[in-house]
Design a protein around this motif. Structure first.
Motif, PDB file in Angstrom:
ATOM      1  N   ALA A  57      -6.119   6.557  -9.163  1.00 17.59           N
ATOM      2  CA  ALA A  57      -6.343   7.494 -10.261  1.00 17.59           C
ATOM      3  C   ALA A  57      -7.037   8.757  -9.761  1.00 17.59           C
ATOM      4  O   ALA A  57      -6.705   9.876 -10.182  1.00 17.59           O
ATOM      5  CB  ALA A  57      -7.170   6.823 -11.354  1.00 17.59           C
ATOM      6  N   ILE A  58      -8.000   8.585  -8.863  1.00 23.49           N
ATOM      7  CA  ILE A  58      -8.682   9.747  -8.292  1.00 23.49           C
ATOM      8  C   ILE A  58      -7.687  10.620  -7.534  1.00 23.49           C
ATOM      9  O   ILE A  58      -7.664  11.858  -7.685  1.00 23.49           O
ATOM     10  CB  ILE A  58      -9.824   9.296  -7.360  1.00 23.49           C
ATOM     11  CG1 ILE A  58     -10.978   8.715  -8.190  1.00 23.49           C
ATOM     12  CG2 ILE A  58     -10.333  10.459  -6.504  1.00 23.49           C
ATOM     13  CD1 ILE A  58     -12.110   8.147  -7.359  1.00 23.49           C
ATOM     14  N   ASN A  59      -6.851  10.000  -6.723  1.00 22.84           N
ATOM     15  CA  ASN A  59      -5.890  10.778  -5.938  1.00 22.84           C
ATOM     16  C   ASN A  59      -4.852  11.455  -6.819  1.00 22.84           C
ATOM     17  O   ASN A  59      -4.411  12.573  -6.521  1.00 22.84           O
ATOM     18  CB  ASN A  59      -5.229   9.883  -4.891  1.00 22.84           C
ATOM     19  CG  ASN A  59      -6.160   9.585  -3.730  1.00 22.84           C
ATOM     20  OD1 ASN A  59      -6.965  10.417  -3.330  1.00 22.84           O
ATOM     21  ND2 ASN A  59      -6.068   8.375  -3.188  1.00 22.84           N
TER      22      ASN A  59
ATOM     23  N   ALA B 243       0.855  -1.185   0.000  1.00 21.40           N
ATOM     24  CA  ALA B 243       0.000   0.000   0.000  1.00 21.40           C
ATOM     25  C   ALA B 243       0.892   1.236   0.000  1.00 21.40           C
ATOM     26  O   ALA B 243       2.060   1.183   0.405  1.00 21.40           O
ATOM     27  CB  ALA B 243      -0.928   0.002   1.217  1.00 21.40           C
ATOM     28  N   HIS B 244       0.335   2.331  -0.469  1.00 27.75           N
ATOM     29  CA  HIS B 244       1.085   3.576  -0.565  1.00 27.75           C
ATOM     30  C   HIS B 244       0.526   4.629   0.397  1.00 27.75           C
ATOM     31  O   HIS B 244      -0.682   4.699   0.635  1.00 27.75           O
ATOM     32  CB  HIS B 244       1.008   4.152  -1.983  1.00 27.75           C
ATOM     33  CG  HIS B 244       1.530   3.252  -3.049  1.00 27.75           C
ATOM     34  ND1 HIS B 244       2.821   2.739  -3.038  1.00 27.75           N
ATOM     35  CD2 HIS B 244       0.940   2.767  -4.173  1.00 27.75           C
ATOM     36  CE1 HIS B 244       2.996   1.980  -4.097  1.00 27.75           C
ATOM     37  NE2 HIS B 244       1.871   1.977  -4.808  1.00 27.75           N
ATOM     38  N   PHE B 245       1.430   5.442   0.920  1.00 24.26           N
ATOM     39  CA  PHE B 245       1.046   6.683   1.578  1.00 24.26           C
ATOM     40  C   PHE B 245       1.206   7.796   0.554  1.00 24.26           C
ATOM     41  O   PHE B 245       2.193   7.832  -0.196  1.00 24.26           O
ATOM     42  CB  PHE B 245       1.954   6.965   2.787  1.00 24.26           C
ATOM     43  CG  PHE B 245       1.804   5.968   3.900  1.00 24.26           C
ATOM     44  CD1 PHE B 245       0.650   5.934   4.684  1.00 24.26           C
ATOM     45  CD2 PHE B 245       2.810   5.055   4.171  1.00 24.26           C
ATOM     46  CE1 PHE B 245       0.513   5.014   5.712  1.00 24.26           C
ATOM     47  CE2 PHE B 245       2.682   4.135   5.197  1.00 24.26           C
ATOM     48  CZ  PHE B 245       1.530   4.120   5.969  1.00 24.26           C
ATOM     49  N   LEU B 246       0.236   8.708   0.524  1.00 25.18           N
ATOM     50  CA  LEU B 246       0.269   9.793  -0.453  1.00 25.18           C
ATOM     51  C   LEU B 246       0.114  11.137   0.246  1.00 25.18           C
ATOM     52  O   LEU B 246      -0.592  11.246   1.256  1.00 25.18           O
ATOM     53  CB  LEU B 246      -0.837   9.624  -1.500  1.00 25.18           C
ATOM     54  CG  LEU B 246      -0.809   8.335  -2.324  1.00 25.18           C
ATOM     55  CD1 LEU B 246      -1.738   7.285  -1.708  1.00 25.18           C
ATOM     56  CD2 LEU B 246      -1.240   8.601  -3.762  1.00 25.18           C
ATOM     57  N   ARG B 247       0.756  12.147  -0.320  1.00 23.57           N
ATOM     58  CA  ARG B 247       0.711  13.495   0.239  1.00 23.57           C
ATOM     59  C   ARG B 247       0.281  14.482  -0.827  1.00 23.57           C
ATOM     60  O   ARG B 247       0.667  14.376  -1.990  1.00 23.57           O
ATOM     61  CB  ARG B 247       2.073  13.894   0.779  1.00 23.57           C
ATOM     62  CG  ARG B 247       2.140  15.324   1.331  1.00 23.57           C
ATOM     63  CD  ARG B 247       3.555  15.727   1.713  1.00 23.57           C
ATOM     64  NE  ARG B 247       3.613  17.118   2.131  1.00 23.57           N
ATOM     65  CZ  ARG B 247       3.771  18.144   1.320  1.00 23.57           C
ATOM     66  NH1 ARG B 247       3.889  17.943   0.003  1.00 23.57           N
ATOM     67  NH2 ARG B 247       3.803  19.385   1.786  1.00 23.57           N
TER      68      ARG B 247
ATOM     69  N   GLY C 187      -2.939  -1.945  -5.369  1.00 25.06           N
ATOM     70  CA  GLY C 187      -3.734  -2.527  -6.435  1.00 25.06           C
ATOM     71  C   GLY C 187      -5.063  -1.854  -6.666  1.00 25.06           C
ATOM     72  O   GLY C 187      -5.845  -2.281  -7.531  1.00 25.06           O
ATOM     73  N   ASN C 188      -5.337  -0.802  -5.913  1.00 26.73           N
ATOM     74  CA  ASN C 188      -6.614  -0.098  -6.034  1.00 26.73           C
ATOM     75  C   ASN C 188      -6.494   0.994  -7.094  1.00 26.73           C
ATOM     76  O   ASN C 188      -6.382   2.183  -6.786  1.00 26.73           O
ATOM     77  CB  ASN C 188      -7.019   0.486  -4.679  1.00 26.73           C
ATOM     78  CG  ASN C 188      -8.446   1.017  -4.670  1.00 26.73           C
ATOM     79  OD1 ASN C 188      -9.086   1.130  -5.726  1.00 26.73           O
ATOM     80  ND2 ASN C 188      -8.947   1.350  -3.497  1.00 26.73           N
ATOM     81  N   GLY C 189      -6.496   0.570  -8.351  1.00 26.56           N
ATOM     82  CA  GLY C 189      -6.313   1.493  -9.454  1.00 26.56           C
ATOM     83  C   GLY C 189      -7.287   2.661  -9.492  1.00 26.56           C
ATOM     84  O   GLY C 189      -6.868   3.813  -9.685  1.00 26.56           O
ATOM     85  N   PRO C 190      -8.605   2.416  -9.325  1.00 29.87           N
ATOM     86  CA  PRO C 190      -9.558   3.532  -9.399  1.00 29.87           C
ATOM     87  C   PRO C 190      -9.289   4.625  -8.368  1.00 29.87           C
ATOM     88  O   PRO C 190      -9.342   5.825  -8.685  1.00 29.87           O
ATOM     89  CB  PRO C 190     -10.904   2.843  -9.159  1.00 29.87           C
ATOM     90  CG  PRO C 190     -10.694   1.448  -9.641  1.00 29.87           C
ATOM     91  CD  PRO C 190      -9.280   1.122  -9.265  1.00 29.87           C
TER      92      PRO C 190
ATOM     93  N   ASP D  14     -15.816  -4.089   0.192  1.00 31.21           N
ATOM     94  CA  ASP D  14     -15.099  -4.073  -1.078  1.00 31.21           C
ATOM     95  C   ASP D  14     -13.710  -3.460  -0.964  1.00 31.21           C
ATOM     96  O   ASP D  14     -13.025  -3.279  -1.977  1.00 31.21           O
ATOM     97  CB  ASP D  14     -15.914  -3.305  -2.128  1.00 31.21           C
ATOM     98  CG  ASP D  14     -17.238  -3.992  -2.429  1.00 31.21           C
ATOM     99  OD1 ASP D  14     -17.242  -5.228  -2.507  1.00 31.21           O
ATOM    100  OD2 ASP D  14     -18.256  -3.296  -2.561  1.00 31.21           O
ATOM    101  N   GLU D  15     -13.299  -3.116   0.259  1.00 29.34           N
ATOM    102  CA  GLU D  15     -11.965  -2.555   0.436  1.00 29.34           C
ATOM    103  C   GLU D  15     -10.924  -3.659   0.279  1.00 29.34           C
ATOM    104  O   GLU D  15     -11.058  -4.734   0.872  1.00 29.34           O
ATOM    105  CB  GLU D  15     -11.835  -1.916   1.817  1.00 29.34           C
ATOM    106  CG  GLU D  15     -10.503  -1.220   2.038  1.00 29.34           C
ATOM    107  CD  GLU D  15     -10.409  -0.589   3.411  1.00 29.34           C
ATOM    108  OE1 GLU D  15      -9.452   0.178   3.630  1.00 29.34           O
ATOM    109  OE2 GLU D  15     -11.268  -0.876   4.258  1.00 29.34           O
ATOM    110  N   PRO D  16      -9.865  -3.432  -0.536  1.00 31.56           N
ATOM    111  CA  PRO D  16      -8.836  -4.461  -0.696  1.00 31.56           C
ATOM    112  C   PRO D  16      -8.219  -4.842   0.646  1.00 31.56           C
ATOM    113  O   PRO D  16      -7.802  -3.980   1.420  1.00 31.56           O
ATOM    114  CB  PRO D  16      -7.805  -3.783  -1.611  1.00 31.56           C
ATOM    115  CG  PRO D  16      -8.568  -2.720  -2.331  1.00 31.56           C
ATOM    116  CD  PRO D  16      -9.595  -2.234  -1.352  1.00 31.56           C
ATOM    117  N   SER D  17      -8.177  -6.127   0.932  1.00 32.55           N
ATOM    118  CA  SER D  17      -7.671  -6.574   2.223  1.00 32.55           C
ATOM    119  C   SER D  17      -7.321  -8.048   2.166  1.00 32.55           C
ATOM    120  O   SER D  17      -7.852  -8.798   1.347  1.00 32.55           O
ATOM    121  CB  SER D  17      -8.713  -6.331   3.321  1.00 32.55           C
ATOM    122  OG  SER D  17      -8.265  -6.818   4.575  1.00 32.55           O
TER     123      SER D  17
END
Length: 309
Positions: A288-290, A139-143, A282-285, A186-189
């Motif tokens: 992409a939004i972020n 998973a990624h952290f984003l700023r 892996g949560n492409g959608p 539906d959250e990837p886990s």
């Protein structure tokens, strides 16, 4: 010099302060405050057996661990241990001592599979693998720079859609519980989870001291919450979105992006200068939004799993 490990004491401000300080140094992308540490310990569900641990060396706190059972999973035996050590106090045995203590505690509670998040750095990954953990997803952290970045304009809600905040549901938050429970499925886990306990959700989520009802935005369709973006803040300078989702019946209409956009614009208007969030790699959608908002990846963590014999 001897490293000792003990449970964080309830009602001890020094313990909570020390835990929060180490977590901030080791994991600055996630919000921890002394108040949130104390609240989590005091209000955790009994079935979670939640217990933060502290490692000390000559009276100084140098390491932390979050330890508990994933009680809302339909699969028995799932548990977690997340170890973080003061960045300037590594290599002294704190991480190993914390992990051994946690594993003994969880094993005694009947745990059969342990989950641990590890920052994607060679030393951290080697530590996990040396102790019998195998890598799973990442998973990624984003700023996002709210002060100097170009936040896209807030889109106009489509016909029939209204933007509200969680504060508008103060008298009856159950519709938000229903929405949160559905999106969680539906959250990837690596672990299936189910929100079925409304009172537990009120304690652990709705009343949590970091949740900002004013900055949590909700897209409402025909009076029903259809999408939301939940925000946490420390009441000062730190802002982050911790969950964004849409009910299945309302997907592919841009409502999650609308809700998150509204929350980000509210945060910037309130004076927040940077925003954090996290995404499964892996949560492409959602990635992409972020990216559309201007978020950039600032760190990556890897889920490690160990089967207890």
């Amino acid at each position: 010099m001897t490293v000792t490990v003990r449970a964080l004491r309830r009602g001890d401000p020094a313990d909570a302060e020390g835990f929060a300080r180490i977590r901030h140094l080791a994991l600055p992308f996630v919000l921890f405050t002394p108040e949130s540490i104390a609240y989590d310990l005091e209000h955790a569900h009994p079935d979670s057996h939640y217990q933060p641990l502290l490692a000390e060396e000559d009276g100084e706190f140098i390491g932390t661990a979050q330890v508990g059972v994933i009680y809302d999973s339909p699969d028995p035996g799932e548990a977690y241990v997340n170890v973080y050590v003061h960045p300037e106090r590594t290599g002294r045995g704190a991480g190993g001592s914390l992990l051994r203590t946690a594993e003994e505690r969880l094993g005694a509670l009947g745990a059969t599979r342990l989950h641990a998040w590890v920052l994607d750095e060679p030393a951290n990954r080697a530590f996990a693998e040396r102790h019998g953990y195998r890598a799973a997803r990442s998973a990624h952290f984003l700023r996002l720079d709210l002060a100097n970045g170009d936040l896209p304009p807030l889109p106009s809600p489509p016909p029939g859609v209204e933007l509200r905040t969680a504060a508008d549901f103060a008298d009856d938050p159950r519709p938000l519980f229903t929405l949160d429970a559905e999106t969680l499925l539906d959250e990837p886990s690596d672990v299936d989870r189910e929100f079925t306990d409304y009172e537990a959700w009120l304690e652990e989520t709705w009343r949590h001291p970091l949740l900002s009802h004013e900055l949590t935005s909700v897209a409402v369709v025909d009076g029903r919450p259809a999408a939301f973006s939940a925000a946490r803040t420390d009441g000062g300078t730190w802002y982050g979105t911790v969950m964004t989702g849409t009910a299945r019946a309302f997907r592919s209409r841009g409502l999650a992006k609308l809700a998150k956009s509204d929350s980000l614009h509210r945060a910037r208007a309130a004076g927040f200068t940077e925003a954090f969030t996290g995404n499964n790699s892996g949560n492409g959608p959602m990635l992409a939004i972020n990216k559309w908002f201007g978020y950039e990846i600032c760190a990556t963590e890897v889920k490690y799993v160990r089967e207890l014999v």
